[in-house]
Scaffold this motif. Sequence first.
Motif, PDB file in Angstrom:
ATOM      1  N   THR A 108      59.765 -79.916 -15.631  1.00  0.00           N
ATOM      2  CA  THR A 108      58.631 -78.994 -15.713  1.00  0.00           C
ATOM      3  C   THR A 108      58.742 -78.133 -16.957  1.00  0.00           C
ATOM      4  O   THR A 108      57.788 -78.000 -17.729  1.00  0.00           O
ATOM      5  N   PHE A 109      59.925 -77.566 -17.167  1.00  0.00           N
ATOM      6  CA  PHE A 109      60.099 -76.693 -18.325  1.00  0.00           C
ATOM      7  C   PHE A 109      60.120 -77.478 -19.630  1.00  0.00           C
ATOM      8  O   PHE A 109      59.710 -76.954 -20.669  1.00  0.00           O
ATOM      9  N   VAL A 110      60.555 -78.736 -19.602  1.00  0.00           N
ATOM     10  CA  VAL A 110      60.454 -79.572 -20.797  1.00  0.00           C
ATOM     11  C   VAL A 110      58.988 -79.811 -21.142  1.00  0.00           C
ATOM     12  O   VAL A 110      58.598 -79.734 -22.309  1.00  0.00           O
ATOM     13  N   SER A 111      58.160 -80.083 -20.133  1.00  0.00           N
ATOM     14  CA  SER A 111      56.735 -80.317 -20.426  1.00  0.00           C
ATOM     15  C   SER A 111      56.081 -79.051 -20.976  1.00  0.00           C
ATOM     16  O   SER A 111      55.304 -79.116 -21.930  1.00  0.00           O
ATOM     17  N   TYR A 112      56.417 -77.893 -20.418  1.00  0.00           N
ATOM     18  CA  TYR A 112      55.884 -76.643 -20.957  1.00  0.00           C
ATOM     19  C   TYR A 112      56.416 -76.393 -22.372  1.00  0.00           C
ATOM     20  O   TYR A 112      55.698 -75.900 -23.241  1.00  0.00           O
ATOM     21  N   MET A 113      57.664 -76.749 -22.600  1.00  0.00           N
ATOM     22  CA  MET A 113      58.257 -76.578 -23.931  1.00  0.00           C
ATOM     23  C   MET A 113      57.558 -77.472 -24.958  1.00  0.00           C
ATOM     24  O   MET A 113      57.330 -77.052 -26.095  1.00  0.00           O
ATOM     25  N   LEU A 114      57.202 -78.683 -24.570  1.00  0.00           N
ATOM     26  CA  LEU A 114      56.500 -79.576 -25.489  1.00  0.00           C
ATOM     27  C   LEU A 114      55.128 -79.027 -25.869  1.00  0.00           C
ATOM     28  O   LEU A 114      54.724 -79.101 -27.031  1.00  0.00           O
ATOM     29  N   VAL A 115      54.428 -78.452 -24.905  1.00  0.00           N
ATOM     30  CA  VAL A 115      53.141 -77.819 -25.204  1.00  0.00           C
ATOM     31  C   VAL A 115      53.350 -76.644 -26.153  1.00  0.00           C
ATOM     32  O   VAL A 115      52.598 -76.450 -27.116  1.00  0.00           O
ATOM     33  N   SER A 116      54.392 -75.874 -25.913  1.00  0.00           N
ATOM     34  CA  SER A 116      54.696 -74.732 -26.781  1.00  0.00           C
ATOM     35  C   SER A 116      55.076 -75.194 -28.190  1.00  0.00           C
ATOM     36  O   SER A 116      54.672 -74.590 -29.181  1.00  0.00           O
ATOM     37  N   ALA A 117      55.836 -76.281 -28.288  1.00  0.00           N
ATOM     38  CA  ALA A 117      56.200 -76.826 -29.602  1.00  0.00           C
ATOM     39  C   ALA A 117      54.960 -77.339 -30.335  1.00  0.00           C
ATOM     40  O   ALA A 117      54.826 -77.155 -31.554  1.00  0.00           O
ATOM     41  N   PHE A 118      54.044 -77.985 -29.606  1.00  0.00           N
ATOM     42  CA  PHE A 118      52.782 -78.414 -30.204  1.00  0.00           C
ATOM     43  C   PHE A 118      52.002 -77.202 -30.711  1.00  0.00           C
ATOM     44  O   PHE A 118      51.417 -77.234 -31.794  1.00  0.00           O
ATOM     45  N   THR A 119      51.993 -76.135 -29.929  1.00  0.00           N
ATOM     46  CA  THR A 119      51.317 -74.902 -30.336  1.00  0.00           C
ATOM     47  C   THR A 119      51.922 -74.359 -31.619  1.00  0.00           C
ATOM     48  O   THR A 119      51.198 -73.930 -32.525  1.00  0.00           O
ATOM     49  N   LEU A 120      53.233 -74.380 -31.709  1.00  0.00           N
ATOM     50  CA  LEU A 120      53.917 -73.920 -32.924  1.00  0.00           C
ATOM     51  C   LEU A 120      53.471 -74.737 -34.134  1.00  0.00           C
ATOM     52  O   LEU A 120      53.118 -74.175 -35.181  1.00  0.00           O
ATOM     53  N   MET A 121      53.437 -76.043 -33.989  1.00  0.00           N
ATOM     54  CA  MET A 121      53.013 -76.895 -35.101  1.00  0.00           C
ATOM     55  C   MET A 121      51.533 -76.658 -35.440  1.00  0.00           C
ATOM     56  O   MET A 121      51.160 -76.635 -36.613  1.00  0.00           O
TER      57      MET A 121
END
Length: 179
Positions: free
Chosen positions: A144-157
Amino acid sequence: MKSTSGITNSDLATSGLGGIQVHATLVTTWLLDRAGRRILLIISSAGMTISLLAVAVIFFIKDTVSQDSHLYYILSMVSLLAIVAYVIAFSFGMGAIPWVIMSEILPVSIKSLAGSFVTLANWLTSFGITMTANLLLSWSAGGTFVSYMLVSAFTLMFVILWVPETKGRTLEEIQWSFR
């Protein structure tokens, strides 16, 4: 991990986290016109990504550690600090700045319609996350937290590549940066 980290009263924990969020937001309002919107969004997204990664890693490895061990206590404390860091990072940028930027980049002719659409999208996304969080956590807390982290990383990019700095710029200058 709640009791292992020393927090047994959830109301007190919620109030404390809310107090931290209010203070971080106050710092953001002070920094907004000094540092700029874009850099605060980058710092916010990066901090959120790192915090979510830390929580995910802890959830993946906590099952391999005995609950009576000192390492389990350390993991609990690190996860608590990571959640607090996430709230602070969110408050430094992603909490308020997208609303400020939206009002600065949208032309007057579409501001009300586009603002309504963005608000609807924000609330629908929040609703979706709220409604699926327990399902995802029962599947895999770390996942769950990996999926949220991926969305956050996409947001950063996304912020790095496409969000312009709006501090001290006119609407025409901001519109020109999109061409």
